[in-house]
Design an enzyme around this catalytic site. Structure first.
Site, short mmCIF file in Angstrom:
data_model
loop_
_atom_site.label_atom_id
_atom_site.label_comp_id
_atom_site.label_asym_id
_atom_site.label_seq_id
_atom_site.Cartn_x
_atom_site.Cartn_y
_atom_site.Cartn_z
CG HIS A 67 -56.33 34.29 21.92
ND1 HIS A 67 -55.57 33.36 22.59
CD2 HIS A 67 -55.84 34.31 20.65
CE1 HIS A 67 -54.69 32.82 21.75
NE2 HIS A 67 -54.82 33.40 20.58
CG ASP A 124 -58.04 31.12 24.84
OD1 ASP A 124 -57.81 32.21 24.26
OD2 ASP A 124 -58.62 30.17 24.27
CG ASP A 159 -51.40 31.42 19.70
OD1 ASP A 159 -52.11 32.43 19.73
OD2 ASP A 159 -51.83 30.31 19.33
CD GLU A 185 -57.94 32.11 18.48
OE1 GLU A 185 -57.99 31.99 17.24
OE2 GLU A 185 -57.20 31.39 19.18
CD GLU A 186 -55.34 28.91 20.91
OE1 GLU A 186 -55.65 28.19 19.96
OE2 GLU A 186 -54.31 29.62 20.93
CD GLU A 188 -54.08 34.91 17.16
OE1 GLU A 188 -53.04 34.30 17.46
OE2 GLU A 188 -55.20 34.57 17.55
ZN LIG Z 1 -53.76 32.75 18.90
#
Ligand SMILES: [Zn+2]
Length: 437
Positions: free
Chosen positions: A94, A96, A125, A159-160, A188
């Protein structure tokens, strides 16, 4: 030179490229919410990967939750075909990042390198993981252009905030269909020696209790919705929380505390709305006629969603039996079923072997306490052969002074590149010539 030494040497040689790539990604402030700079980061990734011979598509999740003309949800999918037909390995990250928050001592979007660590929001992350997978894939295709199958890299939105404008949308459009993709690795930050097989389930619900408004000096003329909610909380403390603590899972969930069922009371709002910040008066005297609670229940693979709902229903039934005027409404907001990839799935055994080769210790198998985009790949894409594996320390995610260690990224890139060799070249006994770069 055997293929492993060659791969490792080539990854070491690209350490500066890995650092610069991670810094570039951190410097694009893809904050979500609201969903800033998705097009910018997708174009950056497109330019980089197209130059490496990948076919690149930019996909806007039109009509998905969160997508708007002001904040379009852009995703990028890059695919590099090998010389022969075969299976596809897909790395999904991801793009974001969550809000910055307070207490930073580094520039959150500066990407500063200090003592072997790169700092910034999203460093761990998961822009560090994204950069790591790109370097691994680039080294692999440069050294083994005769490979079979395909390598894909995607950078996805949201994703967040649930992944609906990202992986869920792509899965609905067939990007994770079994005829197209066979192995998925989500980088991740789970640490370079751990394989994350899946996650617990989620059930979010909103409970509202009702009362009757009256003057606060004569509450006996009304019915207090907050007291009804208090009775619900009391009953949860008496029966539900102890019962949840008894339920243990065989899933290897980390941290240890998450090996049981959990319930978080996310919020309670009762009575009149909070006044505006600049309001200086007192509240008016009223008996609250509504109280709302948001429940965040995390459940285990051994539990059925119907039982999860029935437990809450049982709490409400007990309260109802004791309170004549108890009225409520229970509304499901969101559900995600637990998922866990089998340990003998091909992507798991391959990455485990590569971890043993590079780190020199057996892989540790874990399950995440919360969900991530694997849920969409499993449920919508119907693809079970999926794990999370990537560099970085999970505890740093979403915290101030988040960082990614360069050495961890280099080691993880070696694990990922070896995994590509094992899957797309099929065996370990390959010797290679000079890289065609
Ligand atoms: Zn993540």
């Amino acid at each position: 030179m055997d293929y492993g030494a060659k791969l490792d040497a080539e990854i070491e040689a690209r350490r500066d490229d890995l650092i610069a790539l991670t810094q570039d990604l951190i410097r694009i402030p893809t904050l979500n919410p609201p969903g800033d700079c998705y097009l910018e980061i997708c174009e950056y990734l497109r330019d980089r990967l197209a130059a490496k011979g990948f076919d690149v598509q930019l996909v806007r999740a039109e009509g998905a939750i969160g997508d708007s003309d002001k904040y379009p949800r852009w995703n990028v999918v890059a695919r590099r075909e090998g010389a022969h037909s075969g299976e596809c390995v897909h790395f999904n990250s991801h793009t974001d990042v969550v809000e910055v928050g307070r207490d930073w001592t580094y520039d959150p979007f500066g990407g500063e390198l200090d003592d072997g660590k790169i700092y910034g929001r999203g460093a761990c992350d998961m822009k560090g993981g994204l950069a790591t997978s790109i370097i691994a894939a680039e080294v692999f295709v440069d050294l083994f252009s005769e490979f079979s199958g395909a390598v894909e890299i995607s950078g996805t939105a949201d994703e967040e905030s649930g992944g609906y404008g990202g992986v869920a949308y792509l899965a609905e459009k067939g990007f994770f269909a079994p005829e197209r993709v066979q192995h998925v690795i989500i980088p991740e930050p789970l640490n370079k020696d751990r394989i994350c097989l899946g996650h617990r389930g989620v059930w979010w619900a909103e409970l509202e209790t009702f009362g009757e408004i009256a003057h606060g000096s004569m509450p006996f003329l009304g019915d207090c919705a907050v007291r009804h909610m208090g009775a619900v909380v009391h009953e949860m403390e008496q029966s539900l929380f102890p019962a949840l603590a008894e339920k243990r899972t065989d899933m290897p969930v980390v941290p240890e505390g998450a090996k049981q069922s959990t319930l978080n009371i996310n919020s309670i709002h009762g009575g009149m709305e909070e006044p505006e910040a600049d309001y200086t008066g007192y509240p008016s005297a009223c008996v609250p006629d509504s109280c709302r609670m948001v429940l965040d229940r995390r459940f285990l693979i051994e539990e059925d969603i119907k039982d999860v709902q029935a437990e809450i229903q049982s709490v409400l039934d007990k309260v109802k039996a004791e309170r004549d005027t108890f009225r409520y409404d229970l509304r499901e907001m969101h559900r995600v079923l637990p998922t866990m990839t089998e340990k003998d799935a091909p992507v798991v055994t391959t990455v485990a072997e590569a971890i043993q080769d590079i780190i020199g210790a057996p892989a540790e198998y874990v399950v995440s306490p919360g969900t991530y985009d694997q849920k969409h790949i499993d449920r919508i894409g119907k693809l079970k052969n999926c794990i999370a594996y990537g560099p970085g320390i999970l505890d740093l995610a979403h915290k101030p002074d988040e960082y990614i260690g360069v050495e961890d990224m280099v080691d993880s890139a070696k694990v990922m590149a070896r995994s590509l060799v094992k899957i797309l070249l099929g065996h370990d006994e390959i010797t290679v010539g000079e890289p065609k770069i």
